[in-house]
Design an enzyme around this catalytic site. Structure first.
Site, mmCIF file in Angstrom:
data_model
loop_
_atom_site.group_PDB
_atom_site.id
_atom_site.type_symbol
_atom_site.label_atom_id
_atom_site.label_comp_id
_atom_site.label_asym_id
_atom_site.label_seq_id
_atom_site.Cartn_x
_atom_site.Cartn_y
_atom_site.Cartn_z
ATOM 1 N N CYS A 166 0.812 -1.228 0.000
ATOM 2 C CA CYS A 166 0.000 0.000 0.000
ATOM 3 C C CYS A 166 0.839 1.268 0.000
ATOM 4 O O CYS A 166 0.326 2.344 -0.313
ATOM 5 C CB CYS A 166 -0.928 0.026 1.210
ATOM 6 S SG CYS A 166 -2.256 -1.150 1.057
HETATM 7 N N1 CO8 Z 1 -20.170 -9.512 7.361
HETATM 8 C C1 CO8 Z 1 -20.655 -9.712 8.595
HETATM 9 N N2 CO8 Z 1 -19.898 -9.954 9.665
HETATM 10 C C2 CO8 Z 1 -18.567 -9.989 9.493
HETATM 11 C C3 CO8 Z 1 -17.969 -9.802 8.225
HETATM 12 C C4 CO8 Z 1 -18.826 -9.555 7.123
HETATM 13 N N3 CO8 Z 1 -18.348 -9.361 5.886
HETATM 14 N N4 CO8 Z 1 -16.629 -9.896 8.349
HETATM 15 C C5 CO8 Z 1 -16.372 -10.149 9.628
HETATM 16 N N5 CO8 Z 1 -17.532 -10.221 10.325
HETATM 17 C C6 CO8 Z 1 -17.704 -10.482 11.774
HETATM 18 C C7 CO8 Z 1 -16.485 -11.173 12.349
HETATM 19 O O1 CO8 Z 1 -16.570 -12.569 12.162
HETATM 20 C C8 CO8 Z 1 -16.559 -10.767 13.798
HETATM 21 O O2 CO8 Z 1 -17.494 -11.584 14.465
HETATM 22 P P1 CO8 Z 1 -17.259 -11.998 16.016
HETATM 23 O O3 CO8 Z 1 -17.276 -10.690 16.763
HETATM 24 O O4 CO8 Z 1 -18.407 -12.871 16.288
HETATM 25 O O5 CO8 Z 1 -15.916 -12.657 16.048
HETATM 26 C C9 CO8 Z 1 -17.130 -9.351 13.738
HETATM 27 O O6 CO8 Z 1 -17.795 -9.249 12.467
HETATM 28 C C10 CO8 Z 1 -16.054 -8.287 13.843
HETATM 29 O O7 CO8 Z 1 -14.993 -8.631 12.925
HETATM 30 P P2 CO8 Z 1 -13.622 -7.884 12.905
HETATM 31 O O8 CO8 Z 1 -13.053 -7.803 14.273
HETATM 32 O O9 CO8 Z 1 -12.762 -8.485 11.837
HETATM 33 O O10 CO8 Z 1 -14.115 -6.433 12.405
HETATM 34 P P3 CO8 Z 1 -13.391 -5.049 12.461
HETATM 35 O O11 CO8 Z 1 -14.263 -4.108 13.156
HETATM 36 O O12 CO8 Z 1 -11.972 -5.155 12.881
HETATM 37 O O13 CO8 Z 1 -13.388 -4.631 10.896
HETATM 38 C C11 CO8 Z 1 -11.809 -4.512 9.063
HETATM 39 C C12 CO8 Z 1 -12.677 -5.406 9.953
HETATM 40 C C13 CO8 Z 1 -12.744 -3.614 8.252
HETATM 41 C C14 CO8 Z 1 -10.977 -5.369 8.148
HETATM 42 C C15 CO8 Z 1 -10.915 -3.613 9.954
HETATM 43 O O14 CO8 Z 1 -10.267 -4.383 10.932
HETATM 44 C C16 CO8 Z 1 -9.852 -2.859 9.171
HETATM 45 O O15 CO8 Z 1 -10.116 -2.176 8.200
HETATM 46 N N6 CO8 Z 1 -8.624 -2.907 9.646
HETATM 47 C C17 CO8 Z 1 -7.495 -2.183 9.018
HETATM 48 C C18 CO8 Z 1 -6.959 -3.050 7.974
HETATM 49 C C19 CO8 Z 1 -5.968 -2.350 7.110
HETATM 50 O O16 CO8 Z 1 -5.792 -1.173 7.069
HETATM 51 N N7 CO8 Z 1 -5.321 -3.139 6.346
HETATM 52 C C20 CO8 Z 1 -4.431 -2.670 5.376
HETATM 53 C C21 CO8 Z 1 -4.342 -3.795 4.459
HETATM 54 S S1 CO8 Z 1 -4.179 -3.368 2.891
HETATM 55 C C22 CO8 Z 1 -2.540 -3.238 2.465
HETATM 56 O O17 CO8 Z 1 -1.678 -2.945 3.188
HETATM 57 C C23 CO8 Z 1 -2.234 -3.594 1.066
HETATM 58 C C24 CO8 Z 1 -1.842 -5.002 1.006
HETATM 59 C C25 CO8 Z 1 -1.525 -5.330 -0.406
HETATM 60 C C26 CO8 Z 1 -2.743 -5.229 -1.289
HETATM 61 C C27 CO8 Z 1 -3.498 -6.503 -1.348
HETATM 62 C C28 CO8 Z 1 -4.608 -6.394 -2.346
HETATM 63 C C29 CO8 Z 1 -5.560 -7.567 -2.340
#
Ligand code: CO8
Length: 382
Positions: A166
């Site tokens: 990224c």
């Molecule tokens: N629908 C419904 N429920 C869901 C879903 C969904 N789609 N997904 C997860 N849940 C559930 C989970 O199972 C979990 O349930 P439980 O509480 O029962 O365990 C609950 O919802 C909460 O899940 P999370 O804790 O995972 O949810 P978050 O609030 O943390 O949100 C995010 C998830 C949106 C992914 C968030 O953590 C986030 O954005 N974090 C930052 C990530 C980030 O910035 N990453 C950068 C990566 S990108 C990068 O660097 C480039 C890499 C190279 C590119 C690759 C290209 C493909």
């Protein structure tokens, strides 16, 4: 170091003189994506019914548009191919292989973004000495994407590819800055053709909604060759710190162990919660330290063009850097429409939200992601 010292001490002033954006015409809304995902879940659970009932296989759970928007701020994403992604029997973009004599997909996207960037900078292909393709995934290892693009544009000089996930674009800007400053090139193109849909697992509820496809291009040159309205690069700062929390094990050694080919770890995987918690303070600390070292008070900043991965993440980083809540005008959001486009995100924001800048106005372009990696670029309108 103060801004004044930085200008006088270090030779030619370097600017971003133009940017370009290519947006694929096809777009997928959260509802469309979730509808396909939930059909896939029904099929999977039906196929594995006996094992699920026997307790030897876990049933998959539905995704939800409301969760996606609340957790990430994403409402839709542009993609190179929509039909393949939305086919519950496929769950991957359908992008036919092309003949070696035809332009690659990344080259095609790049040319469209470059044409706009050159127009924006009032430059011709003949003014460019170097092309840097900086993005998360190259379509092939070689010949370099940059050399194909260089050839397609009729650019002399040289080209090479680089990847810092990224943060590729901001790291690319620093390379271009140093290249022009050192006199190795007069004018450098940094291009970010991101086809994130190609390395995203659309069958994984935790991340199927995160990414989109796009291409951005940036022209970097010396201030004295640039047209009016350019943005001087006052300072660049890069940082990397190893983490396995965002990882993709796809690579040329995969064929050395056939058992791993096609396994889940050969596409994007992350521990999103940990990334959020660990990266936010690192990014805020880097930007704050950089501004302080440059003698720039935060009330002198008009805008933060941040990496677009998660809305709450950006609100938190902006608040930490500015010491107060920050409006969308000060920290623009494009991830609602584009989702996370890896290296291109902060550049789309810069491309779209800078026309209101007056001479002397300052802002910071900042990206962060896998590695971990952070790149921040302080700019001032000339
Ligand atoms: N629908 C419904 N429920 C869901 C879903 C969904 N789609 N997904 C997860 N849940 C559930 C989970 O199972 C979990 O349930 P439980 O509480 O029962 O365990 C609950 O919802 C909460 O899940 P999370 O804790 O995972 O949810 P978050 O609030 O943390 O949100 C995010 C998830 C949106 C992914 C968030 O953590 C986030 O954005 N974090 C930052 C990530 C980030 O910035 N990453 C950068 C990566 S990108 C990068 O660097 C480039 C890499 C190279 C590119 C690759 C290209 C493909």
């Amino acid at each position: 170091m103060t801004i004044q010292q930085s200008e006088s001490a270090s030779g030619p002033r370097i600017v971003i003189s133009g940017t370009g954006l290519f947006t694929p015409s096809e777009s997928i809304s959260n509802d469309e994506l979730v509808n396909t995902f939930n059909q896939y879940v029904d099929r999977y659970n039906e196929q594995h019914k006996a094992d699920i009932e026997a307790g030897t296989c876990e049933a998959l759970e539905y995704s939800s548009s409301a969760f996606i928007e609340k957790a990430s701020g994403i409402k839709s994403r542009h993609v190179v191919n929509k039909s393949g992604v939305l086919d519950p029997g496929r769950m991957a973009p359908a992008i036919p292989e092309r003949d070696n004599e035809d332009q690659s997909v990344q080259c095609e996207m790049a040319i469209k973004a470059i044409e706009e960037a050159l127009k924006n900078a009032n430059k011709q292909a003949s003014d460019i000495d170097a092309v840097i393709v900086a993005c998360s995934n190259m379509q092939r290892p070689y010949p370099a994407m940059a050399i194909e693009i260089q050839n397609a544009m009729g650019i002399k000089g040289y080209g090479f590819d680089m990847n810092v996930a990224c943060s590729s674009a901001t790291f690319g800007i620093e390379v271009a800055y140093n290249t022009v400053k050192a006199g190795s090139a007069r004018c450098v193109l940094v291009v970010n053709p991101e086809i994130c849909s190609g390395h995203l697992d659309f069958c994984d509820r935790d991340c199927h909604f995160i990414f989109g496809d796009v291409c951005t291009a940036i022209v970097v040159e010396a201030a004295d060759t640039a047209a009016s309205g350019a943005f001087e690069i006052l300072d660049t700062r890069l940082q990397t710190q190893f983490s396995n929390n965002i990882r993709n094990n796809f690579g040329f050694l995969n064929r050395g162990d056939e058992s791993g080919i096609g396994a889940r770890d050969k596409l994007f995987k992350q521990n999103g919660r940990k990334v959020f918690k660990e990266v936010v303070p690192m990014v805020a600390e880097q930007m704050s330290q950089q501004l302080s070292d440059m003698g720039i008070a935060t009330d002198k900043l008009k805008r933060l063009w941040l990496h677009q991965a998660n809305l709450s993440m950006n609100q938190l980083i902006s608040k930490k850097v500015m010491g107060r809540d920050v409006s969308e005008d000060e920290s623009p959001v494009i991830l609602d429409e584009y989702a996370n486009t890896s290296s291109a995100g902060s550049i789309i924001a810069f491309h779209r939200y800078r026309d209101d800048f007056q001479v002397g106005d300052m802002g910071v372009i900042c990206s962060f992601g896998a590695g971990y990696s952070i790149g921040s670029v302080i700019v001032r309108k000339l």
